[in-house]
Design a protein around this motif. Structure first.
Motif, PDB file in Angstrom:
ATOM      1  N   LEU A  81      38.912  56.469  31.757  1.00  0.00           N
ATOM      2  CA  LEU A  81      39.651  55.269  32.129  1.00  0.00           C
ATOM      3  C   LEU A  81      39.186  54.909  33.526  1.00  0.00           C
ATOM      4  N   VAL A  82      38.490  53.776  33.647  1.00  0.00           N
ATOM      5  CA  VAL A  82      37.898  53.347  34.916  1.00  0.00           C
ATOM      6  C   VAL A  82      38.753  52.237  35.502  1.00  0.00           C
ATOM      7  N   VAL A  83      39.230  52.464  36.737  1.00  0.00           N
ATOM      8  CA  VAL A  83      40.135  51.528  37.402  1.00  0.00           C
ATOM      9  C   VAL A  83      39.563  51.165  38.767  1.00  0.00           C
ATOM     10  N   SER A  84      39.490  49.873  39.060  1.00  0.00           N
ATOM     11  CA  SER A  84      39.006  49.436  40.371  1.00  0.00           C
ATOM     12  C   SER A  84      40.050  49.772  41.436  1.00  0.00           C
ATOM     13  N   GLN A  85      39.576  50.213  42.601  1.00  0.00           N
ATOM     14  CA  GLN A  85      40.493  50.641  43.662  1.00  0.00           C
ATOM     15  C   GLN A  85      39.832  50.413  45.019  1.00  0.00           C
ATOM     16  N   PHE A  86      39.936  49.175  45.540  1.00  0.00           N
ATOM     17  CA  PHE A  86      39.275  48.865  46.807  1.00  0.00           C
ATOM     18  C   PHE A  86      39.827  49.673  47.967  1.00  0.00           C
ATOM     19  N   THR A  87      41.021  50.232  47.832  1.00  0.00           N
ATOM     20  CA  THR A  87      41.602  50.998  48.936  1.00  0.00           C
ATOM     21  C   THR A  87      40.869  52.316  49.194  1.00  0.00           C
ATOM     22  N   LEU A  88      39.940  52.701  48.308  1.00  0.00           N
ATOM     23  CA  LEU A  88      39.109  53.882  48.593  1.00  0.00           C
ATOM     24  C   LEU A  88      38.188  53.615  49.787  1.00  0.00           C
ATOM     25  N   ALA A  89      38.061  52.360  50.173  1.00  0.00           N
ATOM     26  CA  ALA A  89      37.243  51.994  51.334  1.00  0.00           C
ATOM     27  C   ALA A  89      38.043  52.030  52.638  1.00  0.00           C
ATOM     28  N   ALA A  90      39.272  52.487  52.581  1.00  0.00           N
ATOM     29  CA  ALA A  90      40.160  52.451  53.754  1.00  0.00           C
ATOM     30  C   ALA A  90      39.556  53.162  54.963  1.00  0.00           C
ATOM     31  N   ASP A  91      39.599  52.477  56.088  1.00  0.00           N
ATOM     32  CA  ASP A  91      39.211  53.057  57.377  1.00  0.00           C
ATOM     33  C   ASP A  91      40.504  53.300  58.144  1.00  0.00           C
ATOM     34  N   THR A  92      40.828  54.563  58.379  1.00  0.00           N
ATOM     35  CA  THR A  92      42.084  54.926  59.039  1.00  0.00           C
ATOM     36  C   THR A  92      41.857  55.500  60.436  1.00  0.00           C
ATOM     37  N   ARG A  93      40.682  55.248  60.984  1.00  0.00           N
ATOM     38  CA  ARG A  93      40.358  55.833  62.291  1.00  0.00           C
ATOM     39  C   ARG A  93      41.127  55.210  63.449  1.00  0.00           C
ATOM     40  N   ARG A  94      41.570  53.972  63.300  1.00  0.00           N
ATOM     41  CA  ARG A  94      42.270  53.300  64.402  1.00  0.00           C
ATOM     42  C   ARG A  94      43.632  52.815  63.940  1.00  0.00           C
ATOM     43  N   GLY A  95      44.627  53.100  64.696  1.00  0.00           N
ATOM     44  CA  GLY A  95      45.958  52.565  64.426  1.00  0.00           C
ATOM     45  C   GLY A  95      46.576  53.104  63.151  1.00  0.00           C
ATOM     46  N   ASN A  96      47.619  52.413  62.720  1.00  0.00           N
ATOM     47  CA  ASN A  96      48.385  52.844  61.558  1.00  0.00           C
ATOM     48  C   ASN A  96      48.144  51.991  60.327  1.00  0.00           C
ATOM     49  N   ARG A  97      47.396  50.908  60.487  1.00  0.00           N
ATOM     50  CA  ARG A  97      47.110  50.035  59.354  1.00  0.00           C
ATOM     51  C   ARG A  97      45.640  50.193  58.975  1.00  0.00           C
ATOM     52  N   PRO A  98      45.368  50.617  57.732  1.00  0.00           N
ATOM     53  CA  PRO A  98      43.971  50.818  57.340  1.00  0.00           C
ATOM     54  C   PRO A  98      43.208  49.494  57.292  1.00  0.00           C
ATOM     55  N   GLY A  99      41.924  49.589  57.585  1.00  0.00           N
ATOM     56  CA  GLY A  99      41.033  48.440  57.450  1.00  0.00           C
ATOM     57  C   GLY A  99      40.182  48.618  56.204  1.00  0.00           C
ATOM     58  N   PHE A 100      39.778  47.505  55.601  1.00  0.00           N
ATOM     59  CA  PHE A 100      39.018  47.556  54.357  1.00  0.00           C
ATOM     60  C   PHE A 100      37.717  46.771  54.447  1.00  0.00           C
ATOM     61  N   SER A 101      37.206  46.596  55.649  1.00  0.00           N
ATOM     62  CA  SER A 101      36.013  45.774  55.841  1.00  0.00           C
ATOM     63  C   SER A 101      34.755  46.402  55.241  1.00  0.00           C
ATOM     64  N   GLU A 102      34.784  47.681  54.939  1.00  0.00           N
ATOM     65  CA  GLU A 102      33.617  48.331  54.344  1.00  0.00           C
ATOM     66  C   GLU A 102      33.555  48.167  52.823  1.00  0.00           C
ATOM     67  N   ALA A 103      34.624  47.649  52.225  1.00  0.00           N
ATOM     68  CA  ALA A 103      34.604  47.395  50.780  1.00  0.00           C
ATOM     69  C   ALA A 103      33.694  46.201  50.500  1.00  0.00           C
ATOM     70  N   ALA A 104      33.076  46.203  49.338  1.00  0.00           N
ATOM     71  CA  ALA A 104      32.244  45.065  48.929  1.00  0.00           C
ATOM     72  C   ALA A 104      33.126  43.830  48.784  1.00  0.00           C
ATOM     73  N   ALA A 105      32.532  42.664  48.953  1.00  0.00           N
ATOM     74  CA  ALA A 105      33.248  41.406  48.712  1.00  0.00           C
ATOM     75  C   ALA A 105      33.754  41.410  47.267  1.00  0.00           C
ATOM     76  N   PRO A 106      34.869  40.733  46.995  1.00  0.00           N
ATOM     77  CA  PRO A 106      35.472  40.794  45.653  1.00  0.00           C
ATOM     78  C   PRO A 106      34.515  40.481  44.497  1.00  0.00           C
ATOM     79  N   ASP A 107      33.715  39.442  44.592  1.00  0.00           N
ATOM     80  CA  ASP A 107      32.799  39.111  43.490  1.00  0.00           C
ATOM     81  C   ASP A 107      31.803  40.239  43.244  1.00  0.00           C
ATOM     82  N   GLU A 108      31.241  40.770  44.328  1.00  0.00           N
ATOM     83  CA  GLU A 108      30.273  41.857  44.215  1.00  0.00           C
ATOM     84  C   GLU A 108      30.971  43.141  43.761  1.00  0.00           C
ATOM     85  N   GLY A 109      32.165  43.388  44.275  1.00  0.00           N
ATOM     86  CA  GLY A 109      32.927  44.564  43.865  1.00  0.00           C
ATOM     87  C   GLY A 109      33.211  44.561  42.371  1.00  0.00           C
TER      88      GLY A 109
END
Length: 149
Positions: free
Chosen positions: A74-102
């Motif tokens: 069962l394959v499920v898309s999960q962009f939050t695997l790209a979470a960057d938690t190095r700064r602050g308390n809110r993860p960043g997701f800028s390393e995830a592919a753009a939605p169309d490409e993802g």
């Protein structure tokens, strides 16, 4: 690409209360395409997952792949695997592919996994999904195609 792989005795994904994908024994695979990924990463990751020996053999050792035991994925898309938690308390997701490409790479990964003879069910890319699973073991494995570059 990144994947979080869970050995399951069963798994199901629902959208708006409706089941859109369901398997018995096999793998629940959460997948995220990263910025800069291409088909090569999807091919490599699918091949590694198909060959991953995390199912028990007759001696009780993790020595069988999903193909060996006749399981499904069962394959499920999960962009939050790209979470960057190095700064602050809110993860960043800028390393995830753009939605169309993802979406394109998510679908391509699932197709590649299926090409290895593994029955594949899918979630719905970008949907708010409810995932139910019974983790067997528990066994949970993290894979990142960048680790093989």
């Amino acid at each position: 690409m990144r994947a979080l792989i869970q050995r399951v005795s069963k798994a199901r994904v629902c959208v708006d209360g409706d089941s859109v994908g369901q398997i018995g024994a096999g793998l629940l695979i959460l997948v995220c395409a990263m910025r800069g990924d291409d088909e090569g990463e999807a091919v490599q990751l699918a091949s590694r997952v198909a060959k991953l020996r995390i199912f028990r053999d007759d001696a009780g050792k993790m020595n069988r792949s999903i193909r060996d035991m006749g399981g499904a994925a069962l394959v499920v898309s999960q962009f939050t695997l790209a979470a960057d938690t190095r700064r602050g308390n809110r993860p960043g997701f800028s390393e995830a592919a753009a939605p169309d490409e993802g979406k394109r790479l998510y679908e391509y990964f699932a197709d590649q996994l299926q090409s290895h003879g593994i029955p594949v069910e899918r979630g719905v890319f970008g949907a708010d999904m409810a995932v139910e699973l019974t983790n067997s073991g528990p066994v949970t494995i993290w894979m990142d195609s960048a680790d093989r570059r």
